[in-house]
Design a protein around this motif. Structure first.
Motif, short mmCIF file in Angstrom:
data_model
loop_
_atom_site.label_atom_id
_atom_site.label_comp_id
_atom_site.label_asym_id
_atom_site.label_seq_id
_atom_site.Cartn_x
_atom_site.Cartn_y
_atom_site.Cartn_z
N LEU A 299 -26.77 -15.95 -10.52
CA LEU A 299 -25.31 -16.02 -10.57
C LEU A 299 -24.73 -15.36 -11.81
O LEU A 299 -23.52 -15.37 -12.02
N LYS A 300 -25.58 -14.77 -12.62
CA LYS A 300 -25.12 -14.20 -13.89
C LYS A 300 -24.61 -12.77 -13.76
O LYS A 300 -23.71 -12.35 -14.48
N LYS A 301 -25.16 -12.00 -12.84
CA LYS A 301 -24.83 -10.59 -12.73
C LYS A 301 -24.44 -10.25 -11.31
O LYS A 301 -25.13 -10.63 -10.35
N ASP A 302 -23.33 -9.53 -11.15
CA ASP A 302 -22.87 -9.11 -9.82
C ASP A 302 -23.97 -8.31 -9.12
O ASP A 302 -24.56 -7.40 -9.71
N GLY A 303 -24.21 -8.66 -7.88
CA GLY A 303 -25.18 -7.93 -7.08
C GLY A 303 -26.53 -8.61 -6.97
O GLY A 303 -27.27 -8.38 -6.01
N ASP A 304 -26.88 -9.44 -7.95
CA ASP A 304 -28.21 -10.06 -7.94
C ASP A 304 -28.38 -11.03 -6.77
O ASP A 304 -29.46 -11.11 -6.17
N LEU A 305 -27.33 -11.77 -6.44
CA LEU A 305 -27.42 -12.76 -5.36
C LEU A 305 -27.66 -12.08 -4.02
O LEU A 305 -28.56 -12.48 -3.25
N ALA A 306 -26.86 -11.05 -3.71
CA ALA A 306 -27.01 -10.35 -2.44
C ALA A 306 -28.37 -9.66 -2.35
O ALA A 306 -29.01 -9.66 -1.29
N LEU A 307 -28.80 -9.07 -3.45
CA LEU A 307 -30.10 -8.40 -3.46
C LEU A 307 -31.23 -9.38 -3.21
O LEU A 307 -32.14 -9.12 -2.40
N GLU A 308 -31.19 -10.52 -3.86
CA GLU A 308 -32.27 -11.49 -3.70
C GLU A 308 -32.26 -12.09 -2.29
O GLU A 308 -33.32 -12.40 -1.73
N PHE A 309 -31.08 -12.25 -1.72
CA PHE A 309 -31.01 -12.72 -0.33
C PHE A 309 -31.62 -11.68 0.60
O PHE A 309 -32.38 -12.01 1.52
N CYS A 310 -31.29 -10.41 0.38
CA CYS A 310 -31.86 -9.33 1.19
C CYS A 310 -33.39 -9.32 1.08
O CYS A 310 -34.10 -9.18 2.08
N ARG A 311 -33.89 -9.49 -0.12
CA ARG A 311 -35.34 -9.57 -0.32
C ARG A 311 -35.94 -10.74 0.46
O ARG A 311 -37.03 -10.64 1.03
N GLY A 312 -35.21 -11.85 0.49
CA GLY A 312 -35.70 -13.01 1.23
C GLY A 312 -35.71 -12.79 2.73
O GLY A 312 -36.61 -13.26 3.43
N VAL A 313 -34.71 -12.06 3.23
CA VAL A 313 -34.64 -11.76 4.67
C VAL A 313 -35.85 -10.93 5.10
O VAL A 313 -36.55 -11.26 6.06
N TRP A 314 -36.12 -9.84 4.38
CA TRP A 314 -37.18 -8.92 4.80
C TRP A 314 -38.56 -9.36 4.32
O TRP A 314 -39.56 -9.10 4.99
N GLY A 315 -38.63 -10.00 3.17
CA GLY A 315 -39.92 -10.40 2.63
C GLY A 315 -40.31 -11.82 2.97
O GLY A 315 -41.41 -12.26 2.62
N GLY A 316 -39.44 -12.54 3.66
CA GLY A 316 -39.68 -13.94 3.95
C GLY A 316 -40.43 -14.19 5.24
O GLY A 316 -40.78 -13.26 5.98
N THR B 296 -23.59 -2.77 -1.89
CA THR B 296 -22.51 -3.17 -2.77
C THR B 296 -22.94 -4.43 -3.53
O THR B 296 -24.06 -4.91 -3.36
N ASN B 297 -22.05 -4.96 -4.34
CA ASN B 297 -22.38 -6.18 -5.09
C ASN B 297 -22.51 -7.42 -4.20
O ASN B 297 -23.09 -8.42 -4.62
N THR B 298 -21.97 -7.34 -2.99
CA THR B 298 -22.00 -8.52 -2.13
C THR B 298 -22.73 -8.32 -0.81
O THR B 298 -22.95 -9.28 -0.07
N SER B 299 -23.14 -7.09 -0.50
CA SER B 299 -23.79 -6.86 0.79
C SER B 299 -24.68 -5.63 0.77
O SER B 299 -24.49 -4.71 -0.04
N ILE B 300 -25.64 -5.64 1.68
CA ILE B 300 -26.51 -4.49 1.91
C ILE B 300 -26.51 -4.23 3.41
O ILE B 300 -26.81 -5.12 4.21
N SER C 221 -25.20 -10.28 3.62
CA SER C 221 -24.21 -10.55 2.59
C SER C 221 -24.45 -11.88 1.89
O SER C 221 -24.96 -12.83 2.48
N ALA C 222 -24.04 -11.91 0.62
CA ALA C 222 -24.07 -13.16 -0.15
C ALA C 222 -22.87 -13.15 -1.10
O ALA C 222 -22.73 -12.23 -1.91
N THR C 223 -22.01 -14.14 -0.98
CA THR C 223 -20.82 -14.23 -1.82
C THR C 223 -20.68 -15.64 -2.38
O THR C 223 -21.16 -16.61 -1.79
N VAL C 224 -20.00 -15.72 -3.51
CA VAL C 224 -19.77 -17.01 -4.16
C VAL C 224 -18.36 -17.49 -3.85
O VAL C 224 -17.38 -16.75 -4.04
#
Length: 224
Positions: free
Chosen positions: A73-90, A140-144, A167-170
């Motif tokens: 939650l500290k840097k824009d884009g990290d949340l969406a990226l980590e969610f994307c990683r979880g979708v494909w790598g999970g 983008t910062n909120t979606s891939i 997408s991942a948004t706060v």
């Protein structure tokens, strides 16, 4: 914790009660709203120039901020990226990944993402190709946004085409994170008559359950 989540997912898919639990945690909305941003996006307009009819839905999940790893939650884009990683790598993508690997992994696809570790660590920049079936078109910062439906080696129009928007948004007002997997499928080849999307109802229903699984297992990557 991983074993616990694996056991839970097995249960979720095993009984009607558990399936209802999965659906409640990951509701699907179909069709998309007429004002949904995907319809006015340059990506959609480019990929479906004839505005052929679509099969469309969005799977949404909400989690309390208190459950999210604080470093995401500290840097824009990290949340969406980590969610994307979880979708494909999970766990949820494991079966399809292995099937595509068996059929299509080879010298001509060596520069694509195949191994779980690659899928869990990629930055998913534009042009990244995933298991010879997906390609990142926009980040983008909120979606891939990835192109789906066929091999990314087919660059032009094709009978089976589509978009996934991960997408991942706060939501600060509700102290929640909203995660979503949005799907729009169509034929980009020629002009299709009528208003029916490419998926028959039974396949569309299976796809919606698959979206729920991807959303659920992808969200595990964000949890403390």
């Amino acid at each position: 914790m991983g074993l616990v989540r694996t056991t839970v997912l097995t249960g979720l898919l095993g009984t009607s009660t558990a399936a209802a639990f999965l659906a409640a945690r990951n509701p699907v909305i179909s069709p998309l709203a007429a004002a949904d941003p995907v319809w006015s996006s340059s990506v959609y307009k480019r990929q479906n120039p004839s505005r052929n009819p679509t099969t469309q839905d969005i799977c949404i999940k909400r989690l309390p901020l208190s459950k999210i790893k604080p470093e995401l939650l500290k840097k824009d884009g990290d949340l969406a990226l980590e969610f994307c990683r979880g979708v494909w790598g999970g766990l949820g993508y494991t079966v399809q990944r292995k099937y595509l690997e068996y059929k299509y992994r080879g010298p001509e696809t060596a520069d694509q993402l195949w191994d779980p570790e690659q899928l869990k660590t990629s930055t998913y920049d534009k042009g990244t190709q995933i298991t010879d079936h997906f390609e990142v078109l926009e980040k983008t910062n909120t979606s891939i946004t990835v192109r789906a439906g066929d091999t990314p080696r087919t660059k032009g129009p094709r009978p089976s085409d589509g978009l996934f928007v991960i997408s991942a948004t706060v939501d600060k007002a509700h102290e929640e994170v909203e995660l979503s997997v949005k799907s729009v499928f169509f034929s980009s080849e020629g002009k299709v008559a009528g208003n029916k999307g490419p998926m028959p109802p039974w396949i569309e229903e299976l796809h919606q359950w698959y979206s729920r699984v991807l959303n659920e297992t992808g969200s595990w990557n964000l949890l403390k």
